[in-house]
Design a protein around this motif. Sequence first.
Motif, PDB file in Angstrom:
ATOM      1  N   GLN A  50     -15.075 -39.126  28.261  1.00 35.65           N
ATOM      2  CA  GLN A  50     -14.304 -37.956  28.681  1.00 35.65           C
ATOM      3  C   GLN A  50     -14.008 -37.047  27.495  1.00 35.65           C
ATOM      4  O   GLN A  50     -14.064 -35.806  27.614  1.00 35.65           O
ATOM      5  CB  GLN A  50     -12.994 -38.408  29.335  1.00 35.65           C
ATOM      6  N   ARG A 100     -17.011 -34.979  26.849  1.00 38.59           N
ATOM      7  CA  ARG A 100     -17.171 -33.913  27.841  1.00 38.59           C
ATOM      8  C   ARG A 100     -16.257 -32.727  27.522  1.00 38.59           C
ATOM      9  O   ARG A 100     -16.659 -31.559  27.603  1.00 38.59           O
ATOM     10  CB  ARG A 100     -16.853 -34.445  29.236  1.00 38.59           C
ATOM     11  N   ASP A 128     -10.819 -42.678  26.453  1.00 37.15           N
ATOM     12  CA  ASP A 128     -12.103 -42.566  27.150  1.00 37.15           C
ATOM     13  C   ASP A 128     -13.029 -41.704  26.298  1.00 37.15           C
ATOM     14  O   ASP A 128     -12.984 -40.479  26.384  1.00 37.15           O
ATOM     15  CB  ASP A 128     -11.892 -41.946  28.530  1.00 37.15           C
ATOM     16  N   GLY A 140      -7.615 -30.122  30.877  1.00 35.02           N
ATOM     17  CA  GLY A 140      -7.655 -31.439  30.250  1.00 35.02           C
ATOM     18  C   GLY A 140      -7.112 -31.429  28.836  1.00 35.02           C
ATOM     19  O   GLY A 140      -6.805 -32.470  28.277  1.00 35.02           O
ATOM     20  N   VAL A 143     -12.474 -32.057  35.219  1.00 29.71           N
ATOM     21  CA  VAL A 143     -11.862 -32.845  34.174  1.00 29.71           C
ATOM     22  C   VAL A 143     -10.677 -33.611  34.747  1.00 29.71           C
ATOM     23  O   VAL A 143      -9.879 -33.065  35.470  1.00 29.71           O
ATOM     24  CB  VAL A 143     -11.375 -31.942  33.008  1.00 29.71           C
TER      25      VAL A 143
END
Length: 273
Positions: free
Chosen positions: A27, A30, A24, A83, A17
């Motif tokens: 991201q 994810r 994003d 993250g 990450v």
Amino acid sequence: MPFSYKAAVLVASLLPVFTPAFADPIQDARLEGALQTALALNRMLNPFRIEVEVDGQRARLSGEVENRVERQLAEHIALATHGIGQVDNQLRINAELVERPLELRAYAQRLEDATLAAVIQARLLWSRTTEKSPIEVQSSEGVVTLRGKVDSAEAKELAGVIARTTDGVQLVNNLVSMDTAAMAQARETPVGAPAGPQPSDSWIVDKIHNSFRFSRNLDGLNIKVASEQGLVRLSGEVVSSEQKTIAVEIARQIIGVRGVDADLLKVATKVEG
């Protein structure tokens, strides 16, 4: 610490990450997937429907749990996910959730059994003794059954040891049998002969670290691992000489390990009083 909690945090922490400097959505998706997986792997939280939304470094949790302990645990797992720096915990406490639908708990148990079986199979693949043994692993509420044929008594015994020492396992039925033809062929192979190409040092270090984390008998968080051409060095601290022995044995049986130096792995000194 229960297996599912360790595995949940491990799944979240292993995912690559990177914090973007701008929005994003890929991201964010994810991170949402990583956190949702970690929550689903936790045996205390997987019966509950917890919704996850991620915006940059901020995660929002919504849904219902039964008590404040579960609410706090969900937040801890979110903060353990690389993250994510902030958590907006909107989980509501509903004591009536003590009677969850049976099918939801059954699904959670199937998920946990599948994860436990996968962890054992992975550990068998990482071991030089069992890497090529066709061993089938089944798990039912922590009761693990091993089936298949191996070419040595050592492989059968080690398969049982790996299963028994995996965090979350309650009982092991080792039904692995001996393959006489494979045993005869194995006897023709020189002892210690390499079974394939030497894996990289980074691969060796990764598999030793993971084996430490999955072991029920070892707190591997304070153990540092280094490898140079398969020569492994362990350093750090463990709580007992028994844990030091376990750490050395776990490292020694990983594919590609040519030796283990544990002189710098210290046993913690007990403080009286």
